[in-house]
Each structure stands twice: as C-alpha cells, then as structure tokens.
Scaffold this motif. Structure first.
Motif, PDB file in Angstrom:
ATOM      1  N   GLY A 230      14.687  52.264  51.693  1.00 24.68           N
ATOM      2  CA  GLY A 230      14.564  50.811  51.636  1.00 24.68           C
ATOM      3  C   GLY A 230      13.659  50.266  52.718  1.00 24.68           C
ATOM      4  N   TYR A 231      13.754  50.853  53.904  1.00 25.85           N
ATOM      5  CA  TYR A 231      12.922  50.429  55.040  1.00 25.85           C
ATOM      6  C   TYR A 231      11.436  50.630  54.735  1.00 25.85           C
ATOM      7  CZ  TYR A 231      10.770  50.848  59.688  1.00 25.85           C
ATOM      8  OH  TYR A 231       9.949  50.728  60.780  1.00 25.85           O
ATOM      9  N   LEU A 237       5.954  46.471  50.766  1.00 22.89           N
ATOM     10  CA  LEU A 237       5.945  45.202  50.032  1.00 22.89           C
ATOM     11  C   LEU A 237       5.495  44.036  50.909  1.00 22.89           C
ATOM     12  CD1 LEU A 237       9.299  45.631  48.069  1.00 22.89           C
ATOM     13  CD2 LEU A 237       7.028  45.469  47.043  1.00 22.89           C
ATOM     14  N   MET A 238       5.959  44.023  52.151  1.00 24.82           N
ATOM     15  CA  MET A 238       5.628  42.895  53.030  1.00 24.82           C
ATOM     16  C   MET A 238       4.199  42.965  53.546  1.00 24.82           C
ATOM     17  SD  MET A 238       8.287  41.247  52.563  1.00 24.82           S
ATOM     18  CE  MET A 238       7.802  39.830  53.548  1.00 24.82           C
ATOM     19  N   ALA A 239       3.498  44.088  53.304  1.00 25.11           N
ATOM     20  CA  ALA A 239       2.092  44.213  53.687  1.00 25.11           C
ATOM     21  C   ALA A 239       1.162  43.699  52.599  1.00 25.11           C
ATOM     22  CB  ALA A 239       1.768  45.674  53.998  1.00 25.11           C
ATOM     23  N   LEU A 240       1.707  43.287  51.450  1.00 26.79           N
ATOM     24  CA  LEU A 240       0.871  42.756  50.372  1.00 26.79           C
ATOM     25  C   LEU A 240       0.208  41.445  50.806  1.00 26.79           C
ATOM     26  CD1 LEU A 240       3.292  43.305  47.320  1.00 26.79           C
ATOM     27  CD2 LEU A 240       1.143  44.537  47.766  1.00 26.79           C
ATOM     28  N   PRO A 241      -0.972  41.139  50.267  1.00 30.25           N
ATOM     29  CA  PRO A 241      -1.642  39.870  50.620  1.00 30.25           C
ATOM     30  C   PRO A 241      -0.757  38.650  50.354  1.00 30.25           C
ATOM     31  CG  PRO A 241      -3.129  41.320  49.420  1.00 30.25           C
ATOM     32  CD  PRO A 241      -1.787  41.966  49.373  1.00 30.25           C
ATOM     33  N   LEU A 259      16.664  45.078  55.407  1.00 34.04           N
ATOM     34  CA  LEU A 259      17.016  44.192  56.528  1.00 34.04           C
ATOM     35  C   LEU A 259      16.395  44.684  57.829  1.00 34.04           C
ATOM     36  CD1 LEU A 259      20.817  43.443  55.898  1.00 34.04           C
ATOM     37  CD2 LEU A 259      18.881  41.914  55.482  1.00 34.04           C
ATOM     38  N   ARG A 260      16.441  45.990  58.049  1.00 35.35           N
ATOM     39  CA  ARG A 260      15.871  46.551  59.275  1.00 35.35           C
ATOM     40  C   ARG A 260      14.370  46.311  59.345  1.00 35.35           C
ATOM     41  NH1 ARG A 260      14.797  52.878  59.862  1.00 35.35           N
ATOM     42  NH2 ARG A 260      13.405  52.814  61.647  1.00 35.35           N
ATOM     43  N   ALA A 261      13.677  46.494  58.216  1.00 31.07           N
ATOM     44  CA  ALA A 261      12.234  46.275  58.189  1.00 31.07           C
ATOM     45  C   ALA A 261      11.911  44.812  58.487  1.00 31.07           C
ATOM     46  CB  ALA A 261      11.662  46.688  56.833  1.00 31.07           C
ATOM     47  N   ALA A 262      12.677  43.899  57.894  1.00 29.50           N
ATOM     48  CA  ALA A 262      12.444  42.468  58.129  1.00 29.50           C
ATOM     49  C   ALA A 262      12.643  42.124  59.593  1.00 29.50           C
ATOM     50  CB  ALA A 262      13.385  41.649  57.250  1.00 29.50           C
ATOM     51  N   ARG A 263      13.667  42.709  60.186  1.00 33.07           N
ATOM     52  CA  ARG A 263      13.943  42.447  61.597  1.00 33.07           C
ATOM     53  C   ARG A 263      12.777  42.916  62.466  1.00 33.07           C
ATOM     54  NH1 ARG A 263      18.625  44.218  61.336  1.00 33.07           N
ATOM     55  NH2 ARG A 263      18.291  46.369  62.013  1.00 33.07           N
ATOM     56  N   ALA A 274      14.726  36.501  51.245  1.00 33.50           N
ATOM     57  CA  ALA A 274      16.065  36.783  50.715  1.00 33.50           C
ATOM     58  C   ALA A 274      16.178  38.277  50.455  1.00 33.50           C
ATOM     59  CB  ALA A 274      16.307  35.996  49.431  1.00 33.50           C
ATOM     60  N   VAL A 275      17.340  38.854  50.787  1.00 33.78           N
ATOM     61  CA  VAL A 275      17.590  40.283  50.572  1.00 33.78           C
ATOM     62  C   VAL A 275      18.968  40.432  49.931  1.00 33.78           C
ATOM     63  CG1 VAL A 275      17.841  42.555  51.637  1.00 33.78           C
ATOM     64  CG2 VAL A 275      16.196  40.913  52.582  1.00 33.78           C
ATOM     65  N   ALA A 276      19.036  41.280  48.898  1.00 34.27           N
ATOM     66  CA  ALA A 276      20.315  41.511  48.218  1.00 34.27           C
ATOM     67  C   ALA A 276      20.414  42.971  47.796  1.00 34.27           C
ATOM     68  CB  ALA A 276      20.446  40.605  46.991  1.00 34.27           C
ATOM     69  N   GLY A 277      21.653  43.439  47.618  1.00 32.51           N
ATOM     70  CA  GLY A 277      21.876  44.823  47.222  1.00 32.51           C
ATOM     71  C   GLY A 277      22.823  44.939  46.047  1.00 32.51           C
ATOM     72  N   PHE A 278      23.346  46.144  45.874  1.00 32.16           N
ATOM     73  CA  PHE A 278      24.254  46.420  44.758  1.00 32.16           C
ATOM     74  C   PHE A 278      25.217  47.523  45.192  1.00 32.16           C
ATOM     75  CE2 PHE A 278      24.361  45.968  39.971  1.00 32.16           C
ATOM     76  CZ  PHE A 278      25.504  46.724  39.764  1.00 32.16           C
ATOM     77  N   ASP A 279      26.490  47.330  44.999  1.00 30.06           N
ATOM     78  CA  ASP A 279      27.600  48.261  45.215  1.00 30.06           C
ATOM     79  C   ASP A 279      28.789  47.541  45.832  1.00 30.06           C
ATOM     80  OD1 ASP A 279      26.722  50.627  44.092  1.00 30.06           O
ATOM     81  OD2 ASP A 279      25.958  51.465  45.979  1.00 30.06           O
TER      82      ASP A 279
END
Length: 337
Positions: A230-231, A237-241, A259-263, A274-279
């Motif tokens: 995920g990281y 993804l966040m490196a996209l223009p 979450l870690r990458a965003a931090r 916004a960040v969401a998961g599943f489980d």
C-alpha cells in the motif's frame, strides 16, 4: 489406577462393545442405555481413550487450516482474527485445530494439502483467500474430502462457503466519498487471481459509473495485501501530475500503508486525501487518523465455518450451505473533510 472400560461394563452388566458404542454415540444403542452408561462412567471417573476412540471411528477429530501466505508469523491481522474464530469454535465442538502456512499457488502448498489429505491428518479443511480458479477447490472436490470456504470462486463447483459481497460494499464507500466532494478516486488492488480482488474491483468500477465518474486506469495501482504494498502504491499514485484526492485500499493493511505514505509526503489525511480500507481489523480504530473501513465479521464467519464443517464430517445436512453477507461501512476521520 485409572478406571477401565471393562470395569464400567461390569458395573452396568453390559458388554464392553455396548458400553463403547454408547459412549461413541452410535445409533444402534438406545438413548436410555446411552444415558445410563454416560452417568455410570462419569460417577466412576472413567475417561475414554481418545486415541482408541479415533481409531474405532476412523476419525482424527481434527480440522485443518493452511494459511495461504508467505508472510512470517501472523503479519496480517485478518489471519489472527480468523484463526481465533476457528480455534474457539473447534474447542466448542470438541475438535482439535491443525494449522500451518504455505505460499499460495506454489509447489509447497500442493505438497502440504496432499500430505494432509492422503495421510488423513485431518477430517476436514477450511479454506480462505480463494482464487478465481482455485486448484484447492478442484483437488478437494475430486478427492471427495470435506471442506468449507470463506469466499467464492468462478469454478462451476458447488461447495459450502460463506461469502462477503465486497462489490456492494465498495459501491457504498464510493458513494460516501463522492458525498465528501471527491471525483479523483484511486484503487490499490490485490493480486489479480484472488476472487476478493475481482469482487471489490467490480464494485469500484460500478461505483464510479453510478456516480458518473469516468474510469481512469492511471488511478489503479497494484498492491499485495500488505502495508508495504500500500505504501509503494500510494507513492506512485501521489506522484501523478493530477493525483487522486481519495484512495481505497483493497484491504486494511494496504490502507494503513497508504496512511504512512501520506504522512511522509506531508499530506493531511481527511481534509486533503481520503483513505479507506476493507476488513475492519482492530488496528483501524487506532491509526492516525482512525481509518474508514468496510467491516466483515471475520471471527463470526470462522466460527460458523467450523460448525458447517463439523456437520459435514458427521454426514449431517447443512441448512444453509452457501451464505452471502454484506460488509458494514464504518465511517471515520480518514474520509471526513
């Protein structure tokens, strides 16, 4: 000296065979006789030999679970919760639980299954993390070996299972994100052979369509159901223009990695991303910020699967051989602007 079955039989004036079959629950012994045998055996302090009982019944009184993972220990909390449910219900059913792990779709996995089935190490198997074309289902079905599964496949074989409708859950999650003003919504996937990936990705595509958002393949990044996956996917993804303003992780561990990458990137989760998961693993309540997730009842499903497997191994009919559940959307700060 421990009390023997011979002494119990003598006390009851019954044959050893009758006492043995009464204690083993055979139907050719009347209920009245069975209860009398049980009462006297208990009063005398007699405990049947489990090994002898298993040998007579040609059973192990053991069920098996082979974790489909190459990760060390219990790196994924999903497995910890699933195994807790298996263990608690196995104990309630007076069964033992045999557990090991094997890397999925590799030769070592096939070797373990063959050893357990051909050697009759267990009476039945529980499967999880099913694949769309799962060799395990083919093998167990062709072997006539009892099994149940947490998940479904695309194979035209009927087998007892509990499924979770991941597609409907992801659609509801996307509707929530759109309500929060998001249009650039990304998805970090699982390996493509997994049924859960096909199911949740279908929900992603359908959710975008329902919201009138055009699918953009640049917003899809492949993960591997781990924090590291995920990281790395989030960094890409966040490196996209024009990066996404919301990212859905295919499972909670993936989302925790996001979450870690965003931090590290200095991005404020909730207001800017916004960040969401599943489980719905317990860790999601304690992340910073707390993580929005789709909760599936993993522990309860595991217990129910053991009850289903116990019935199968006892040749009892299943009232509901195939069950479909719907995940609960739990909204937390990670998706609130």
């Amino acid at each position: 000296m421990p009390i023997t079955i011979r002494e119990v039989a003598k006390q009851l004036n019954l044959s050893i065979t009758t006492v043995s079959r009464a204690l083993d629950g055979y139907s050719d012994v009347s209920e009245e006789t069975r209860q009398r045998v049980i009462k006297v055996a208990k009063e005398m302090g007699y405990t049947p030999s489990r090994n002898a009982r298993q040998l007579r019944r040609q059973r192990t009184d053991t069920i098996g679970y082979i974790m489909p993972t190459s990760q060390p220990r219990f790196a994924d909390p999903f497995f910890s919760e699933f195994i807790a449910g298996l263990g608690d219900e196995a104990s309630a059913q007076n069964l033992d639980l045999l557990i090991t792990r094997a890397p999925p779709n590799q030769e070592g996995e096939q070797v373990v299954y063959q050893r357990w089935i051909q050697g009759r190490r267990v009476d039945g198997i529980v499967l999880s993390r099913l694949r769309q074309d799962d060799w395990r289902v083919h093998y167990l079905h062709e072997s006539g070996f009892p099994f149940v599964a947490f998940g479904r496949t695309n194979i035209p074989i009927e087998f007892p299972h509990i499924g979770v409708d991941g597609a409907s859950g992801i659609r509801r999650l996307i509707a929530h994100l759109v309500e929060q003003g998001h249009q650039r919504i990304a998805f970090v996937s699982a390996p493509s052979d997994l049924t859960l990936q096909a199911d949740r990705f279908r929900g992603y595509r359908e959710g975008l369509a329902e919201a009138g958002i055009i699918f953009d393949e640049r917003f899809i990044a492949e993960g591997n159901l781990t924090r590291d996956g995920g990281y790395l996917a989030a960094k890409k993804l966040m490196a996209l223009p024009s990066p996404p303003t919301a990212i859905i992780g295919v499972n909670d561990l993936t989302a925790i990695g996001i979450l870690r990458a965003a931090r590290e990137l200095g991005i404020s989760v909730g207001s800017d991303l916004a960040v969401a998961g599943f489980d719905g693993i317990d860790d999601t309540e304690h992340t910073a910020p707390p993580l929005t997730t789709l909760k599936q009842p993993v522990y309860d499903c595991a217990r129910r699967l053991v009850r289903m497997l116990a019935a199968l191994t006892n040749n009892e009919p299943l009232q509901e051989p195939q069950v479909l559940l719907f995940p609960e959307l739990i909204i937390r700060d990670s998706t609130i602007r």
